[in-house]
Design an enzyme around this catalytic site. Structure first.
Site, mmCIF file in Angstrom:
data_model
loop_
_atom_site.group_PDB
_atom_site.id
_atom_site.type_symbol
_atom_site.label_atom_id
_atom_site.label_comp_id
_atom_site.label_asym_id
_atom_site.label_seq_id
_atom_site.Cartn_x
_atom_site.Cartn_y
_atom_site.Cartn_z
ATOM 1 N N GLU A 112 -17.692 -22.207 3.552
ATOM 2 C CA GLU A 112 -16.555 -21.578 2.884
ATOM 3 C C GLU A 112 -16.144 -20.323 3.638
ATOM 4 O O GLU A 112 -16.975 -19.685 4.291
ATOM 5 C CB GLU A 112 -16.930 -21.177 1.443
ATOM 6 N N LYS A 114 -15.445 -16.537 4.109
ATOM 7 C CA LYS A 114 -16.018 -15.340 3.486
ATOM 8 C C LYS A 114 -14.888 -14.326 3.277
ATOM 9 O O LYS A 114 -14.446 -13.665 4.214
ATOM 10 C CB LYS A 114 -17.126 -14.744 4.357
ATOM 11 N N ASP A 116 -12.926 -11.065 2.419
ATOM 12 C CA ASP A 116 -13.253 -9.649 2.564
ATOM 13 C C ASP A 116 -12.682 -8.898 1.361
ATOM 14 O O ASP A 116 -11.573 -8.376 1.385
ATOM 15 C CB ASP A 116 -12.659 -9.102 3.867
ATOM 16 N N TYR A 221 -16.226 -18.596 -6.496
ATOM 17 C CA TYR A 221 -17.073 -19.338 -5.553
ATOM 18 C C TYR A 221 -18.385 -19.843 -6.132
ATOM 19 O O TYR A 221 -19.142 -20.523 -5.436
ATOM 20 C CB TYR A 221 -17.358 -18.485 -4.314
ATOM 21 N N LYS A 309 -21.085 -13.552 10.209
ATOM 22 C CA LYS A 309 -20.112 -12.455 10.296
ATOM 23 C C LYS A 309 -19.366 -12.531 11.626
ATOM 24 O O LYS A 309 -19.981 -12.575 12.705
ATOM 25 C CB LYS A 309 -20.812 -11.098 10.172
ATOM 26 N N CYS A 403 -2.641 27.043 5.812
ATOM 27 C CA CYS A 403 -1.829 26.073 6.533
ATOM 28 C C CYS A 403 -1.724 26.481 8.001
ATOM 29 O O CYS A 403 -1.375 27.639 8.302
ATOM 30 C CB CYS A 403 -0.434 25.992 5.917
ATOM 31 N N CYS A 406 2.186 27.618 8.548
ATOM 32 C CA CYS A 406 2.877 28.730 7.886
ATOM 33 C C CYS A 406 1.926 29.760 7.269
ATOM 34 O O CYS A 406 2.384 30.729 6.655
ATOM 35 C CB CYS A 406 3.820 28.199 6.812
ATOM 36 N N CYS A 421 -0.407 21.849 1.663
ATOM 37 C CA CYS A 421 0.374 23.083 1.704
ATOM 38 C C CYS A 421 1.535 22.919 0.727
ATOM 39 O O CYS A 421 2.299 21.958 0.837
ATOM 40 C CB CYS A 421 0.908 23.325 3.120
ATOM 41 N N CYS A 426 7.597 25.602 4.440
ATOM 42 C CA CYS A 426 6.674 25.391 5.557
ATOM 43 C C CYS A 426 7.420 24.701 6.699
ATOM 44 O O CYS A 426 8.008 23.630 6.507
ATOM 45 C CB CYS A 426 5.496 24.525 5.105
#
Length: 667
Positions: A112, A114, A116, A221, A309, A403, A406, A421, A426
């Site tokens: 089957e 796999k 994710d 599954y 995998k 920041c 600024c 910020c 800015c």
């Protein structure tokens, strides 16, 4: 509204559940979306007026319920064990050898894909869905029943009144992931790194309404406890899940030998990119349940199954610096500056570090040797640090408190991970807002890219978007690398952008929470910017796609004095403030072969622009999608059509060339 009888409500519930099953499980919808939505609205009205008629398996339960304060812990009736991993042919042959030693040569495997995603377990009592939970540590998970109910391929009532527990993988399809990240980026939010993280994050939302908007899916599954089902093999169990109304992955195969298994893996290694969802390997299980019992378990995993995998390409490079940038919404984003390195076919020199928490969690330091990969084969990501290669010269990184643009104090708003910020003046936010305004998806001013905008801003030739339309030849010709031809082309592009339809301007203004799709909806509904400026929260939320959060943001934006002044300036310089497209037409209002069809445009069109074709198709009741799926009805392939055409052909979808499209449009 006539007083409904219980019979009418039950018939509506059953009909909608059947339509839902056809669409989300069988991938064979029998009615247009508009018809389903009409019936669902009717059922919602009935159930709101007569709440005693609402049942746990009603399709109205999928829209998301009340916000939770926390997730309750759930102890699994049987452990949710993880699988052992195989990373190459040698590992698989070793697994096969051990199986043969234990049960002999008379057995079969089931292979089957796999998925994710996130492993979940679902409990049913007398055929009704009563509880769903995450895997957690394998013994105790979290109750996410409310969120799982929003996944439309999970049946709320089985086709048989069984008491049963089943397990599956919840995931976010690629299309849903792309749409979600586009929306996040448009709203100035951090995108998810990959579909798995997006699925997990969606199912762990305390507000089920958020999960409901994420368009998750699931493949079942396994049956946790076969009990009295009479099932004797894993493949029979999957068939039973199909019969009960669950969605299982049909891309599975019974294999008699390890050679068949290896061929299956090789085939899906090649076909993997064409799937509508992410897979990270292949699961191989001994089919016979009796032989599974004979093989037994280790402390962590079954001996009768293994997960192969797919190899993720990972490379090592040096992290030379961490660069900070402020986006147009004020979010501070750290970026790793790397020694250039090839990963999955491209050279990578930068990788987003997302936020301070990630840097702390992975203990990333300047000068570290780091492992880099492309998350989802697309986004460069720092996987981990090679601590054993440290020399002592590495430097710990600390986020600033002010920041970098600024010097305003950075804040972390409630519920957010990112530093932000919040100074509206800015320079970085203004500059990024200007870059967004001229981008292709907004006002699309060709030649006015990031570098030119930054230069104009630095020279104080532009301070807001209206200033773009006041630029002169003399100002532009004085800039570096700007010749006479470039300046004239740019001035023409600026002038041409004045005629854009309203939705382009709306999106370009960067109103918080208003993405490209919402901008078009607003433009279609209100027609002019002046009409939209007068809209109330109530009028806005009455529109199907506009929520309260977005409505509040729109009203607040247009209440600002500086915004009123800006719009007056834009109007004064001749920028169009009206919607120019056709209003969308419902499929049931049009007599056309395109009505209710999902159409994808790919390749280069010669006689029509992509937008012209899209508008004509939508005017005839079609839905024009950006990617090909099994639900696509028609693909229009222009010159140099690529992967979308190949995918359509693999699915057996009807394909037309541009000539055929023109012929049908002119009928």
């Amino acid at each position: 509204m006539a007083v409904p009888t219980e019979k009418i409500v039950r018939e509506l519930q059953a009909l909608l559940n059947q339509y839902n099953y056809e669409y989300h499980v069988l991938d064979k919808p029998s009615v247009p979306d508009a018809e389903y939505d009409r019936l669902l609205r009717e059922l919602i009205e009935y159930e709101e007026k007569f709440p005693e008629l609402k049942t746990s398996d009603s399709p109205t339960q999928r829209v998301g319920g009340e916000v939770l304060s926390m997730f309750q812990k759930v102890e699994h009736t049987s452990p949710m064990l993880s699988l052992g991993n195989a990373f190459n042919e040698e590992d698989l042959r070793d697994f096969d050898r051990k199986v043969r030693q234990a049960v002999g040569d008379d057995f079969s495997y089931v292979c089957e894909l796999k998925i994710d995603g996130l492993a979940v377990t679902l409990q049913y009592e007398n055929g009704y869905f009563v509880k769903g939970a995450t895997r957690g540590d394998g013994t105790i998970g979290e109750d996410i029943t409310a969120n799982l109910k929003t996944i439309k391929s999970i049946p709320l009532k089985l086709k048989e009144p069984l008491t049963i527990e089943v397990r599956g993988e919840a995931f976010m399809p690629k299309k849903s992931f792309e749409a979600l990240n586009t929306l996040k980026e448009e709203n100035g939010e951090e995108p998810f790194a990959n579909p798995r993280n997006a699925a997990a994050g969606s199912l762990r939302q305390l507000d089920p309404k958020i999960a409901a908007k994420r368009n998750l899916a699931i493949f079942l599954y396994a049956i946790a406890d076969i009990g009295e089902t009479g099932v004797r093999s894993h493949s029979e169990g999957l068939d039973l899940l199909d019969q009960l109304g669950f969605k299982t992955n049909q891309e599975r195969k019974r294999c008699e030998t390890i050679e068949d298994v290896l061929a299956f893996i090789e085939g899906w290694t090649e076909k993997r990119p064409h799937l509508a969802y992410e897979i990270d390997g292949i699961v191989i299980k001994v089919d016979s349940l009796e032989q599974q019992e004979q093989l037994g378990y280790t402390a962590k995993s079954p001996r009768w199954a293994i997960a192969y995998k797919f190899p993720a390409e990972e490379v090592v490079t040096i992290l030379r610096d961490i660069e900070l940038s402020i986006g147009r919404t004020g979010v501070l984003t750290p970026t790793a500056i790397l020694d250039p390195v090839r990963v999955a076919g491209t050279t990578v020199q930068r990788a987003s570090l997302h936020n301070e928490d990630l840097i702390r969690e992975k203990d990333i330091r300047i000068g570290d040797s780091v492992v880099v990969k492309k998350a989802g084969d697309i986004i460069p990501e720092v996987v981990n640090v090679l601590v054993d290669r440290r020399t002592g010269d590495e430097v710990e990184f600390h986020m600033p408190t002010e920041c970098p643009e600024c010097d305003s104090e950075l804040v972390r708003l409630e519920g957010e991970v990112a530093l932000r910020c919040i100074n509206p003046k800015c320079p970085a936010q203004i500059r990024e807002g200007l870059i967004h305004f001229v981008s292709r998806t907004a006002m699309n001013i060709d030649g006015l890219g990031e570098k030119v905008i930054s230069q104009l801003f630095k020279e104080q030739l532009i301070q807001d978007v209206a200033d773009i339309y006041k630029l002169t030849y003399e100002q532009l010709i004085s800039l570096e690398r700007m010749g006479e031809k470039s300046v004239n082309n740019l001035l023409q592009a600026i002038e041409a952008s004045k005629d854009n339809s309203l939705e382009k301007l709306l999106f370009g203004l960067g109103i918080r929470h208003v993405g490209a799709k919402a901008a078009k909806t607003l433009a279609q509904q209100f027609g002019t910017l002046h009409a939209l400026r007068q809209a109330t929260v109530e009028e806005l939320t009455a529109i199907n796609e506009i929520g309260e959060k977005m409505a509040d943001s729109i009203v607040t934006y247009f209440e600002l004095d500086e915004v009123s002044a800006l719009i007056d300036e834009l109007e004064a310089v001749g920028v169009n403030l009206a919607y120019k497209g056709a209003k969308p037409v419902a499929a049931d209002e049009v007599d056309s072969i395109f009505a209710g069809k999902t159409v994808v445009l790919t390749g280069k069109l010669v006689q029509l622009t992509r937008n012209e074709a899209k508008e004509k198709l939508e005017a005839l009741g079609a839905k024009v999608a950006g990617s090909v799926s099994k639900k696509t009805d028609l693909v229009i392939a222009g010159e140099d059509a690529g992967s979308k055409l190949a995918k359509a052909e693999s699915f057996g979808i009807t394909v037309w060339d541009e000539e055929k499209l023109i012929e049908e449009l002119n009928k």
